[in-house]
Design a protein around this motif. Structure first.
Motif, PDB file in Angstrom:
ATOM      1  N   LEU A  56      -1.545   5.602  -2.068  1.00  0.00           N
ATOM      2  CA  LEU A  56      -2.792   4.967  -1.640  1.00  0.00           C
ATOM      3  C   LEU A  56      -3.979   5.758  -2.168  1.00  0.00           C
ATOM      4  CD1 LEU A  56      -1.815   4.216   2.083  1.00  0.00           C
ATOM      5  CD2 LEU A  56      -1.601   2.700   0.104  1.00  0.00           C
ATOM      6  N   ALA A  57      -4.755   5.133  -3.039  1.00  0.00           N
ATOM      7  CA  ALA A  57      -5.896   5.818  -3.657  1.00  0.00           C
ATOM      8  C   ALA A  57      -7.076   4.867  -3.827  1.00  0.00           C
ATOM      9  CB  ALA A  57      -5.490   6.392  -5.011  1.00  0.00           C
ATOM     10  N   ALA A  58      -7.224   3.938  -2.874  1.00  0.00           N
ATOM     11  CA  ALA A  58      -8.274   2.924  -2.976  1.00  0.00           C
ATOM     12  C   ALA A  58      -9.437   3.180  -2.021  1.00  0.00           C
ATOM     13  CB  ALA A  58      -7.695   1.536  -2.721  1.00  0.00           C
ATOM     14  N   GLY A  59      -9.462   4.366  -1.399  1.00  0.00           N
ATOM     15  CA  GLY A  59     -10.568   4.698  -0.515  1.00  0.00           C
ATOM     16  C   GLY A  59     -11.795   5.127  -1.308  1.00  0.00           C
ATOM     17  N   ILE A  83       0.291   3.444  -8.130  1.00  0.00           N
ATOM     18  CA  ILE A  83      -0.952   3.959  -7.547  1.00  0.00           C
ATOM     19  C   ILE A  83      -1.892   2.787  -7.368  1.00  0.00           C
ATOM     20  CG2 ILE A  83      -2.939   5.491  -7.862  1.00  0.00           C
ATOM     21  CD1 ILE A  83      -1.131   7.217  -9.686  1.00  0.00           C
ATOM     22  N   ILE A  84      -2.326   2.547  -6.133  1.00  0.00           N
ATOM     23  CA  ILE A  84      -3.289   1.475  -5.904  1.00  0.00           C
ATOM     24  C   ILE A  84      -4.665   2.081  -5.680  1.00  0.00           C
ATOM     25  CG2 ILE A  84      -2.668   1.320  -3.431  1.00  0.00           C
ATOM     26  CD1 ILE A  84      -3.497  -1.755  -3.787  1.00  0.00           C
ATOM     27  N   THR A  85      -5.610   1.626  -6.476  1.00  0.00           N
ATOM     28  CA  THR A  85      -6.979   2.099  -6.380  1.00  0.00           C
ATOM     29  C   THR A  85      -7.912   0.883  -6.310  1.00  0.00           C
ATOM     30  OG1 THR A  85      -8.637   3.574  -7.351  1.00  0.00           O
ATOM     31  CG2 THR A  85      -7.258   2.312  -8.885  1.00  0.00           C
ATOM     32  N   ASN A  86      -9.211   1.131  -6.450  1.00  0.00           N
ATOM     33  CA  ASN A  86     -10.187   0.048  -6.371  1.00  0.00           C
ATOM     34  C   ASN A  86     -10.864  -0.163  -7.725  1.00  0.00           C
ATOM     35  OD1 ASN A  86     -12.274   2.126  -6.489  1.00  0.00           O
ATOM     36  ND2 ASN A  86     -11.713   2.536  -4.365  1.00  0.00           N
ATOM     37  N   ILE A 130       7.688  -6.561  -4.547  1.00  0.00           N
ATOM     38  CA  ILE A 130       8.628  -5.523  -4.099  1.00  0.00           C
ATOM     39  C   ILE A 130       9.564  -6.057  -3.028  1.00  0.00           C
ATOM     40  CG2 ILE A 130       8.802  -3.286  -2.918  1.00  0.00           C
ATOM     41  CD1 ILE A 130       6.131  -2.516  -4.232  1.00  0.00           C
ATOM     42  N   ASN A 131      10.846  -5.834  -3.238  1.00  0.00           N
ATOM     43  CA  ASN A 131      11.865  -6.178  -2.243  1.00  0.00           C
ATOM     44  C   ASN A 131      12.894  -5.056  -2.188  1.00  0.00           C
ATOM     45  OD1 ASN A 131      13.290  -7.651  -0.308  1.00  0.00           O
ATOM     46  ND2 ASN A 131      14.565  -8.626  -1.867  1.00  0.00           N
ATOM     47  N   GLU A 132      12.396  -3.862  -2.005  1.00  0.00           N
ATOM     48  CA  GLU A 132      13.262  -2.692  -1.859  1.00  0.00           C
ATOM     49  C   GLU A 132      12.553  -1.665  -0.995  1.00  0.00           C
ATOM     50  OE1 GLU A 132      13.489  -0.161  -5.564  1.00  0.00           O
ATOM     51  OE2 GLU A 132      12.671  -1.995  -6.455  1.00  0.00           O
ATOM     52  N   ASP A 133      13.243  -0.575  -0.698  1.00  0.00           N
ATOM     53  CA  ASP A 133      12.659   0.469   0.138  1.00  0.00           C
ATOM     54  C   ASP A 133      11.379   1.000  -0.495  1.00  0.00           C
ATOM     55  OD1 ASP A 133      15.044   0.140   1.507  1.00  0.00           O
ATOM     56  OD2 ASP A 133      15.939   1.992   0.744  1.00  0.00           O
ATOM     57  N   ILE A 134      10.394   1.327   0.359  1.00  0.00           N
ATOM     58  CA  ILE A 134       9.169   1.904  -0.172  1.00  0.00           C
ATOM     59  C   ILE A 134       8.845   3.243   0.503  1.00  0.00           C
ATOM     60  CG2 ILE A 134       8.155  -0.303  -0.848  1.00  0.00           C
ATOM     61  CD1 ILE A 134       6.336  -0.128   1.615  1.00  0.00           C
ATOM     62  N   LEU A 135       8.300   4.120  -0.296  1.00  0.00           N
ATOM     63  CA  LEU A 135       7.792   5.408   0.149  1.00  0.00           C
ATOM     64  C   LEU A 135       6.282   5.343  -0.045  1.00  0.00           C
ATOM     65  CD1 LEU A 135       8.502   8.412   0.943  1.00  0.00           C
ATOM     66  CD2 LEU A 135       8.488   8.887  -1.517  1.00  0.00           C
ATOM     67  N   VAL A 136       5.521   5.488   1.038  1.00  0.00           N
ATOM     68  CA  VAL A 136       4.070   5.376   0.969  1.00  0.00           C
ATOM     69  C   VAL A 136       3.446   6.749   1.188  1.00  0.00           C
ATOM     70  CG1 VAL A 136       2.002   4.292   1.947  1.00  0.00           C
ATOM     71  CG2 VAL A 136       4.161   3.003   1.840  1.00  0.00           C
ATOM     72  N   LEU A 137       2.528   7.128   0.309  1.00  0.00           N
ATOM     73  CA  LEU A 137       1.884   8.433   0.401  1.00  0.00           C
ATOM     74  C   LEU A 137       0.375   8.288   0.254  1.00  0.00           C
ATOM     75  CD1 LEU A 137       4.434   8.676  -1.941  1.00  0.00           C
ATOM     76  CD2 LEU A 137       4.235  11.022  -1.139  1.00  0.00           C
ATOM     77  N   GLY A 138      -0.357   9.034   1.067  1.00  0.00           N
ATOM     78  CA  GLY A 138      -1.796   9.084   0.918  1.00  0.00           C
ATOM     79  C   GLY A 138      -2.155   9.929  -0.286  1.00  0.00           C
ATOM     80  N   GLY A 139      -3.025   9.419  -1.152  1.00  0.00           N
ATOM     81  CA  GLY A 139      -3.377  10.129  -2.374  1.00  0.00           C
ATOM     82  C   GLY A 139      -4.212  11.369  -2.156  1.00  0.00           C
ATOM     83  N   ASP A 140      -4.655  11.599  -0.919  1.00  0.00           N
ATOM     84  CA  ASP A 140      -5.481  12.772  -0.628  1.00  0.00           C
ATOM     85  C   ASP A 140      -4.719  13.827   0.178  1.00  0.00           C
ATOM     86  OD1 ASP A 140      -5.275  11.330   1.693  1.00  0.00           O
ATOM     87  OD2 ASP A 140      -7.427  11.278   2.129  1.00  0.00           O
ATOM     88  N   ARG A 173     -13.425  -2.881   1.342  1.00  0.00           N
ATOM     89  CA  ARG A 173     -12.100  -2.292   1.131  1.00  0.00           C
ATOM     90  C   ARG A 173     -11.044  -3.036   1.944  1.00  0.00           C
ATOM     91  NH1 ARG A 173     -14.676   0.882   4.853  1.00  0.00           N
ATOM     92  NH2 ARG A 173     -13.460   1.601   6.655  1.00  0.00           N
ATOM     93  N   LEU A 174      -9.820  -2.998   1.444  1.00  0.00           N
ATOM     94  CA  LEU A 174      -8.719  -3.699   2.109  1.00  0.00           C
ATOM     95  C   LEU A 174      -8.133  -2.897   3.261  1.00  0.00           C
ATOM     96  CD1 LEU A 174      -6.755  -5.206  -0.924  1.00  0.00           C
ATOM     97  CD2 LEU A 174      -8.648  -6.205   0.379  1.00  0.00           C
ATOM     98  N   GLY A 175      -8.312  -1.581   3.233  1.00  0.00           N
ATOM     99  CA  GLY A 175      -7.684  -0.724   4.230  1.00  0.00           C
ATOM    100  C   GLY A 175      -6.284  -0.336   3.803  1.00  0.00           C
ATOM    101  N   ALA A 176      -5.724   0.679   4.443  1.00  0.00           N
ATOM    102  CA  ALA A 176      -4.417   1.200   4.047  1.00  0.00           C
ATOM    103  C   ALA A 176      -3.313   0.144   4.134  1.00  0.00           C
ATOM    104  CB  ALA A 176      -4.065   2.413   4.902  1.00  0.00           C
ATOM    105  N   VAL A 177      -3.235  -0.542   5.277  1.00  0.00           N
ATOM    106  CA  VAL A 177      -2.195  -1.563   5.445  1.00  0.00           C
ATOM    107  C   VAL A 177      -2.445  -2.727   4.493  1.00  0.00           C
ATOM    108  CG1 VAL A 177      -1.127  -3.192   7.056  1.00  0.00           C
ATOM    109  CG2 VAL A 177      -1.754  -0.900   7.840  1.00  0.00           C
ATOM    110  N   GLY A 178      -3.711  -3.102   4.326  1.00  0.00           N
ATOM    111  CA  GLY A 178      -4.048  -4.176   3.398  1.00  0.00           C
ATOM    112  C   GLY A 178      -3.630  -3.849   1.973  1.00  0.00           C
ATOM    113  N   ASP A 179      -3.820  -2.583   1.572  1.00  0.00           N
ATOM    114  CA  ASP A 179      -3.429  -2.182   0.221  1.00  0.00           C
ATOM    115  C   ASP A 179      -1.914  -2.137   0.049  1.00  0.00           C
ATOM    116  OD1 ASP A 179      -5.716  -1.871  -1.444  1.00  0.00           O
ATOM    117  OD2 ASP A 179      -6.308  -0.110  -0.306  1.00  0.00           O
ATOM    118  N   ILE A 180      -1.194  -1.706   1.069  1.00  0.00           N
ATOM    119  CA  ILE A 180       0.274  -1.709   0.990  1.00  0.00           C
ATOM    120  C   ILE A 180       0.776  -3.147   0.795  1.00  0.00           C
ATOM    121  CG2 ILE A 180       2.432  -1.248   2.225  1.00  0.00           C
ATOM    122  CD1 ILE A 180       0.896   1.006   3.715  1.00  0.00           C
ATOM    123  N   LEU A 181       0.238  -4.074   1.577  1.00  0.00           N
ATOM    124  CA  LEU A 181       0.631  -5.478   1.454  1.00  0.00           C
ATOM    125  C   LEU A 181       0.236  -6.044   0.089  1.00  0.00           C
ATOM    126  CD1 LEU A 181      -0.303  -6.738   5.028  1.00  0.00           C
ATOM    127  CD2 LEU A 181       1.994  -6.682   4.041  1.00  0.00           C
TER     128      LEU A 181
END
Length: 248
Positions: A6-9, A52-55, A104-114, A88-96
């Motif tokens: 997550l790097a869209a903040g 990596i999801i950014t804005n 994506i239809n498999e396990d995901i590992l989510v990490l904050g970019g900061d 901004r979409l927010g953390a959950v919004g960006d994951i979705l």
């Protein structure tokens, strides 16, 4: 498994440092913060891809960073299309957004970019596998209730299952801080949609964890080594001092 960073903040709490630079691209210890995170993720077992999801504001900067970074895993940069803190979409919004965009239809590992942590990620993944494919969050005991109101704070039972979670509590019941590290097995990804469709805020990922632990079993892996959340000027200075001292 797909890793989503997550790097869209917009890093408003770190202005003016982040006025023209995304938090994950800030220099710490002589290199961009995200480099440390990527090196951890690259060593993760059974990892297929890093997204990596950014804005829109920082998309070109991350694309330039990717071109200069020699990665041993495939890295994709996704633009969520937002241009300011107000849209901004927010953390959950960006994951979705990533799950839908990348199909994506498999396990995901989510990490904050900061985030910066010393612990090997494989320890976290091994813990997830022992918990029979339930959602898992990473946490760190900050041992300071005065600072606990900056974080999502968890309480766990003897089996490391979350029994209480509060986002930035005024009167924290513990000092176990969520680190913006999450594992979601593919069988549980639908819960993200269920949460979003029920009208909850998509901004802080802690809001989702607060809802999720009441709906399902959520476990907590507790980091023992150093962890930093680069959300304030003081924590930014602290990690720089730590890395400079470690490299001497």
């Amino acid at each position: 498994m797909i890793a989503i960073i997550l790097a869209a903040g917009y890093g408003t709490r770190l202005y003016p440092l982040t006025k023209d630079t995304a938090k994950p691209l800030l220099s710490v210890g002589g290199q961009p913060l995200i480099n440390y995170l990527i090196k951890k993720v690259e060593k993760t077992k059974k990892l297929d891809k890093i997204i990596i999801i950014t804005n829109d504001k920082f998309f070109k900067d991350f694309s330039s960073w990717k071109a200069s970074y020699r990665a041993c895993k495939k890295i994709d940069i996704i633009n969520d299309g937002t241009t300011s803190p107000e849209d901004r979409l927010g953390a959950v919004g960006d994951i979705l957004f990533v799950i839908d965009k990348a199909r994506i239809n498999e396990d995901i590992l989510v990490l904050g970019g900061d985030n910066f942590f010393e612990e090997p990620l494989n320890k976290f993944i091994d813990f997830c596998q022992r918990k029979k494919m339930q959602p898992v969050i990473g946490a760190f005991d900050i041992k300071n209730k005065v600072m606990a109101d900056r974080f999502g704070i968890a309480q766990v039972d003897s089996k490391d299952k979350i029994i209480d979670f509060e986002e930035k509590p005024k009167n924290p019941k513990s000092t176990l801080a969520a680190t913006c590290l999450y594992f979601f097995p593919k069988q549980k990804l639908s819960l993200l949609n269920e949460f979003a469709e029920s009208g909850h805020s998509r901004d802080a990922s802690g809001n989702f964890i607060k809802w999720l632990y009441k709906e399902d079993q959520v476990f907590c892996f507790i980091f023992k080594k150093k962890w930093f959340d680069i959300g304030h000027i003081d924590s930014y200075k602290e990690i720089n001092n730590f890395l400079i001292g470690r490299n001497k």
